[in-house]
Motif scaffolding. Structure first.
Motif, PDB file in Angstrom:
ATOM      1  N   ALA A 175      14.656  -5.250  -1.002  1.00 51.60           N
ATOM      2  CA  ALA A 175      14.860  -4.517   0.251  1.00 51.60           C
ATOM      3  C   ALA A 175      13.544  -3.970   0.786  1.00 51.60           C
ATOM      4  CB  ALA A 175      15.853  -3.375   0.026  1.00 51.60           C
ATOM      5  N   ILE A 176      12.744  -3.365  -0.073  1.00 54.04           N
ATOM      6  CA  ILE A 176      11.465  -2.793   0.353  1.00 54.04           C
ATOM      7  C   ILE A 176      10.567  -3.876   0.941  1.00 54.04           C
ATOM      8  CG2 ILE A 176       9.346  -1.679  -0.465  1.00 54.04           C
ATOM      9  CD1 ILE A 176      11.120  -0.332  -2.638  1.00 54.04           C
ATOM     10  N   SER A 177      10.525  -5.031   0.288  1.00 54.75           N
ATOM     11  CA  SER A 177       9.678  -6.125   0.768  1.00 54.75           C
ATOM     12  C   SER A 177      10.133  -6.632   2.132  1.00 54.75           C
ATOM     13  CB  SER A 177       9.686  -7.277  -0.247  1.00 54.75           C
ATOM     14  OG  SER A 177       9.130  -6.875  -1.481  1.00 54.75           O
ATOM     15  N   LYS A 178      11.453  -6.752   2.324  1.00 52.33           N
ATOM     16  CA  LYS A 178      11.960  -7.244   3.610  1.00 52.33           C
ATOM     17  C   LYS A 178      11.682  -6.246   4.729  1.00 52.33           C
ATOM     18  CE  LYS A 178      15.569 -10.429   2.103  1.00 52.33           C
ATOM     19  NZ  LYS A 178      16.969 -10.853   2.280  1.00 52.33           N
ATOM     20  N   ILE A 179      11.859  -4.951   4.457  1.00 52.94           N
ATOM     21  CA  ILE A 179      11.586  -3.933   5.476  1.00 52.94           C
ATOM     22  C   ILE A 179      10.099  -3.912   5.809  1.00 52.94           C
ATOM     23  CG2 ILE A 179      11.598  -1.460   5.966  1.00 52.94           C
ATOM     24  CD1 ILE A 179      14.167  -1.276   4.290  1.00 52.94           C
ATOM     25  N   SER A 180       9.250  -4.040   4.793  1.00 51.42           N
ATOM     26  CA  SER A 180       7.799  -4.030   5.033  1.00 51.42           C
ATOM     27  C   SER A 180       7.392  -5.197   5.922  1.00 51.42           C
ATOM     28  CB  SER A 180       7.044  -4.091   3.706  1.00 51.42           C
ATOM     29  OG  SER A 180       7.136  -5.367   3.105  1.00 51.42           O
ATOM     30  N   ASN A 181       8.036  -6.347   5.749  1.00 48.71           N
ATOM     31  CA  ASN A 181       7.718  -7.502   6.596  1.00 48.71           C
ATOM     32  C   ASN A 181       7.989  -7.203   8.061  1.00 48.71           C
ATOM     33  OD1 ASN A 181       6.968  -9.020   4.372  1.00 48.71           O
ATOM     34  ND2 ASN A 181       8.983  -9.971   4.123  1.00 48.71           N
ATOM     35  N   ASP A 182       9.070  -6.455   8.323  1.00 54.46           N
ATOM     36  CA  ASP A 182       9.382  -6.076   9.703  1.00 54.46           C
ATOM     37  C   ASP A 182       8.338  -5.115  10.255  1.00 54.46           C
ATOM     38  OD1 ASP A 182      11.648  -7.617  10.040  1.00 54.46           O
ATOM     39  OD2 ASP A 182      12.992  -6.095   9.276  1.00 54.46           O
ATOM     40  N   TYR A 183       7.974  -4.120   9.464  1.00 52.83           N
ATOM     41  CA  TYR A 183       6.947  -3.172   9.909  1.00 52.83           C
ATOM     42  C   TYR A 183       5.661  -3.885  10.283  1.00 52.83           C
ATOM     43  CZ  TYR A 183       9.191   1.330   8.910  1.00 52.83           C
ATOM     44  OH  TYR A 183       9.979   2.434   8.950  1.00 52.83           O
ATOM     45  N   ILE A 184       5.248  -4.811   9.446  1.00 56.28           N
ATOM     46  CA  ILE A 184       3.983  -5.518   9.676  1.00 56.28           C
ATOM     47  C   ILE A 184       4.098  -6.480  10.844  1.00 56.28           C
ATOM     48  CG2 ILE A 184       2.348  -7.140   8.656  1.00 56.28           C
ATOM     49  CD1 ILE A 184       3.068  -5.836   5.912  1.00 56.28           C
ATOM     50  N   ALA A 185       5.196  -7.261  10.882  1.00 59.00           N
ATOM     51  CA  ALA A 185       5.366  -8.277  11.930  1.00 59.00           C
ATOM     52  C   ALA A 185       5.483  -7.652  13.308  1.00 59.00           C
ATOM     53  CB  ALA A 185       6.602  -9.114  11.630  1.00 59.00           C
ATOM     54  N   LEU A 186       6.117  -6.487  13.405  1.00 58.94           N
ATOM     55  CA  LEU A 186       6.337  -5.835  14.694  1.00 58.94           C
ATOM     56  C   LEU A 186       5.184  -4.919  15.098  1.00 58.94           C
ATOM     57  CD1 LEU A 186      10.118  -4.919  14.259  1.00 58.94           C
ATOM     58  CD2 LEU A 186       9.157  -6.794  15.612  1.00 58.94           C
ATOM     59  N   GLY A 187       4.201  -4.817  14.223  1.00 61.55           N
ATOM     60  CA  GLY A 187       3.057  -3.977  14.545  1.00 61.55           C
ATOM     61  C   GLY A 187       3.339  -2.495  14.410  1.00 61.55           C
ATOM     62  N   ILE A 188       4.469  -2.132  13.779  1.00 59.93           N
ATOM     63  CA  ILE A 188       4.783  -0.734  13.574  1.00 59.93           C
ATOM     64  C   ILE A 188       3.823  -0.112  12.566  1.00 59.93           C
ATOM     65  CG2 ILE A 188       6.590   0.896  12.853  1.00 59.93           C
ATOM     66  CD1 ILE A 188       8.630  -1.176  13.731  1.00 59.93           C
ATOM     67  N   TRP A 189       3.461  -0.952  11.576  1.00 53.72           N
ATOM     68  CA  TRP A 189       2.483  -0.502  10.589  1.00 53.72           C
ATOM     69  C   TRP A 189       1.105  -1.012  10.988  1.00 53.72           C
ATOM     70  CZ3 TRP A 189       1.965   3.058   7.175  1.00 53.72           C
ATOM     71  CH2 TRP A 189       0.939   3.003   6.242  1.00 53.72           C
ATOM     72  N   PRO A 190       0.116  -0.109  11.108  1.00 55.41           N
ATOM     73  CA  PRO A 190      -1.222  -0.520  11.594  1.00 55.41           C
ATOM     74  C   PRO A 190      -1.918  -1.481  10.645  1.00 55.41           C
ATOM     75  CG  PRO A 190      -1.247   1.754  10.791  1.00 55.41           C
ATOM     76  CD  PRO A 190       0.192   1.331  10.784  1.00 55.41           C
ATOM     77  N   PRO A 217       0.829  -1.215   0.000  1.00 57.69           N
ATOM     78  CA  PRO A 217       0.000   0.000   0.000  1.00 57.69           C
ATOM     79  C   PRO A 217       0.856   1.254   0.000  1.00 57.69           C
ATOM     80  CG  PRO A 217      -0.067  -1.086   2.143  1.00 57.69           C
ATOM     81  CD  PRO A 217       0.615  -2.032   1.211  1.00 57.69           C
ATOM     82  N   GLU A 218       0.302   2.331  -0.559  1.00 54.88           N
ATOM     83  CA  GLU A 218       1.045   3.576  -0.721  1.00 54.88           C
ATOM     84  C   GLU A 218       1.540   4.130   0.611  1.00 54.88           C
ATOM     85  OE1 GLU A 218       0.410   8.095  -2.547  1.00 54.88           O
ATOM     86  OE2 GLU A 218      -1.035   6.501  -2.966  1.00 54.88           O
ATOM     87  N   GLY A 219       0.727   4.043   1.649  1.00 51.02           N
ATOM     88  CA  GLY A 219       1.122   4.572   2.955  1.00 51.02           C
ATOM     89  C   GLY A 219       2.332   3.863   3.523  1.00 51.02           C
ATOM     90  N   LEU A 220       2.370   2.545   3.392  1.00 52.25           N
ATOM     91  CA  LEU A 220       3.510   1.777   3.901  1.00 52.25           C
ATOM     92  C   LEU A 220       4.769   2.097   3.094  1.00 52.25           C
ATOM     93  CD1 LEU A 220       4.787  -0.305   5.714  1.00 52.25           C
ATOM     94  CD2 LEU A 220       3.799  -2.119   4.304  1.00 52.25           C
ATOM     95  N   LEU A 221       4.623   2.241   1.795  1.00 54.99           N
ATOM     96  CA  LEU A 221       5.767   2.611   0.961  1.00 54.99           C
ATOM     97  C   LEU A 221       6.323   3.969   1.368  1.00 54.99           C
ATOM     98  CD1 LEU A 221       4.464   1.453  -2.540  1.00 54.99           C
ATOM     99  CD2 LEU A 221       6.389   0.463  -1.265  1.00 54.99           C
ATOM    100  N   LYS A 222       5.432   4.905   1.668  1.00 50.51           N
ATOM    101  CA  LYS A 222       5.878   6.233   2.083  1.00 50.51           C
ATOM    102  C   LYS A 222       6.643   6.161   3.398  1.00 50.51           C
ATOM    103  CE  LYS A 222       4.320  10.961   2.988  1.00 50.51           C
ATOM    104  NZ  LYS A 222       3.148  11.882   3.049  1.00 50.51           N
ATOM    105  N   GLN A 223       6.155   5.345   4.341  1.00 54.15           N
ATOM    106  CA  GLN A 223       6.836   5.207   5.628  1.00 54.15           C
ATOM    107  C   GLN A 223       8.229   4.613   5.455  1.00 54.15           C
ATOM    108  OE1 GLN A 223       6.070   6.045   9.019  1.00 54.15           O
ATOM    109  NE2 GLN A 223       8.239   5.497   9.002  1.00 54.15           N
ATOM    110  N   ILE A 224       8.364   3.626   4.571  1.00 59.59           N
ATOM    111  CA  ILE A 224       9.668   3.011   4.325  1.00 59.59           C
ATOM    112  C   ILE A 224      10.616   4.006   3.670  1.00 59.59           C
ATOM    113  CG2 ILE A 224      10.862   1.215   2.997  1.00 59.59           C
ATOM    114  CD1 ILE A 224       8.315  -0.505   3.343  1.00 59.59           C
TER     115      ILE A 224
END
Length: 473
Positions: free
Chosen positions: A458-473, A25-32
């Motif tokens: 790289a983007i995919s791996k970082i997004s997995n961390d955001y999602i797994a750790l609950g950093i991304w809602p 999603p665009e919001g997660l991409l912007k955060q990364i």
């Protein structure tokens, strides 16, 4: 310095080109994409009886992993945009090679060669103090390392300064990496980036379909190489490629100019000559290019071109004249986004910086682990392994009735020292990292270059961390 497009703009354009292949999603991409924190500071230091105000930065791009990690450079060209761009690359770089750090970078706007050692120590300790006061450094917060214009000496000063503030921190040595070996550093750190570049180039040259596409033979041996910059990274890349890979070095450049010989030369002799005479231009039997023409090194005929100096060296002006078939980005951001588009149309394969120069942060990670474990690598197992290998040899001798020579026996039974384990870990990291990028490059429809594949990974791996750790809602 060529500046068709800013360094940060190039990094963000590479990100934007790769983002559609991640289906995020665009919001997660912007955060990364955005840089989370930037600290700018001006501090006074007394130099030769006068007070000089020093400008400095520390950027922490992403906190999806802790601590953040990145070098500190001393250069007149340091500015906030450059530091943010370098911190951004560090986040992606660590993700690609599975080093569990977020990306960071620091910079002090000085020319280090204009200062004495005592003045540099004052500046380094004061900069470190500023970072400590703002909680921008610590083994669990942010871990600096050497970069352009700094080395193990400056890292030792940083460590000592941090320890003076945190004398009760048992893990204080982990506040910075790239330290001297006798001050909790790790063997193999100095050569790490250059050795990682060699492993990455070698792995690319071992891909048959990639070499067939370029009309090159399989493997790195016998290929011709040109290296821009004989600093720490360029020098180690050149020497290791020649000595261990069988590469023919045919051109190099430094601040004073460039040299070229289609028949090649011994890089060790060139480096010795420069140390003795202060210049590569007087090296015998080569074609020379003066200081004003040193960028001609980018246009030398060769199989592999290694830009190992600063960013923005290949741009839309000189990219059409590049004759190399492979560009190995040993430096950070040596090819601008405009230049990359031109090279892609020419069919040039670019091995991207966010993967290729990850050797430094990989071995920094090993040093950090060593500091936290308070144990030298190999200390527990070296003698045990030697004993086990010796018993195997003895059993073979008894079974076959033949004797292994003492020379061969010593070579076979030798247990791994710290340097062996560090190099082995680095080699594994670079091979695995390339395989991840190459798999995506070959299998994802629409990805036509290694850089886009590397950014998407790289983007995919970082997004997995955001999602797994609950950093991304």
């Amino acid at each position: 310095m060529p500046n068709n497009v800013s360094f940060l703009d190039s990094v963000n354009r590479y990100f934007d080109a790769a983002a559609p292949f991640t289906d995020l999603p665009e919001g997660l991409l912007k955060q990364i994409k955005v840089c989370n924190s930037v600290y700018q500071v001006y501090f006074p230091v007394k130099i030769n009886g006068e007070v000089k105000v020093i400008e400095a930065y520390r950027a922490q791009h992403s906190h999806h992993r802790s601590p953040t990690k990145g070098g500190i450079r001393y250069s007149n060209h340091v500015n906030q945009e450059e530091v943010v761009a370098l911190a951004t690359l560090m986040s992606y770089k660590c993700a690609i090679v599975d080093v569990p750090f977020g990306g960071a970078k620091g910079g002090v706007r000085i020319n280090p060669w204009e200062y004495s050692e005592s003045d540099l120590e004052k500046i380094t300790r004061r900069y470190t103090t500023e970072l400590i006061r703002r909680k921008f450094i610590g083994p669990a917060i942010d871990v600096p390392a050497p970069d352009y214009g700094t080395g193990s000496r400056e890292m030792a000063w940083i460590y000592d300064t941090y320890r003076s503030f945190h004398g009760d921190d048992i893990n204080a040595a982990g506040c910075v990496t790239g330290k001297p070996v006798n001050q909790n550093g790790v063997r193999g750190r100095t050569e790490a980036t250059g050795r990682g570049v060699f492993y990455g180039i070698r792995e690319a040259c071992n891909q048959k379909d990639l070499m067939d596409k370029l009309g090159l033979s399989l493997g790195i041996e016998g290929k011709t190489m040109v290296v821009q910059g004989l600093g720490n990274v360029g020098a180690h890349t050149a020497t290791i490629s020649q000595d261990e890979g069988g590469v023919k070095i045919i051109g190099v450049s430094e601040v004073e100019g460039a040299i070229y010989s289609k028949d090649g030369f011994d890089i060790h002799e060139v480096m010795r000559h420069r140390q003795e005479h202060g210049s590569i231009l007087s090296f015998p039997g080569v074609q020379t290019f003066g200081k004003e023409d040193r960028r001609a090194v980018m246009e030398f005929e060769c199989d592999i071109l290694v830009p190992a100096a600063l960013e923005n060296q290949i741009d839309r002006d000189n990219a059409p004249n590049v004759k190399a078939k492979i560009i190995a980005e040993a430096a950070n951001g040596p090819v601008t986004a405009d230049g990359a588009e031109i090279l892609a149309k020419k069919g040039v394969v670019v091995i991207p910086d966010i993967y290729l120069n990850a050797g430094g942060v990989t071995v920094s990670y090993f040093e950090w682990l060593k500091n936290l474990s308070h144990m030298r690598f190999g200390r527990l197992e070296k003698r045990f392994d030697e004993g086990a290998y010796r018993r195997i040899i003895e059993q073979i001798e008894q079974t076959t009735g033949k004797t292994v020579s003492e020379r061969d026996k010593q070579m076979i039974v030798r247990g791994a020292d710290e340097i062996d384990l560090v190099r082995s870990g680095l080699e594994e990291t670079m091979i695995t990292g390339f395989q991840g990028i190459y798999e995506l490059y070959r299998e994802k429809e629409g990805i036509n270059d290694l850089r886009t594949a590397a950014f998407a990974l790289a983007i995919s791996k970082i997004s997995n961390d955001y999602i797994a750790l609950g950093i991304w809602p």
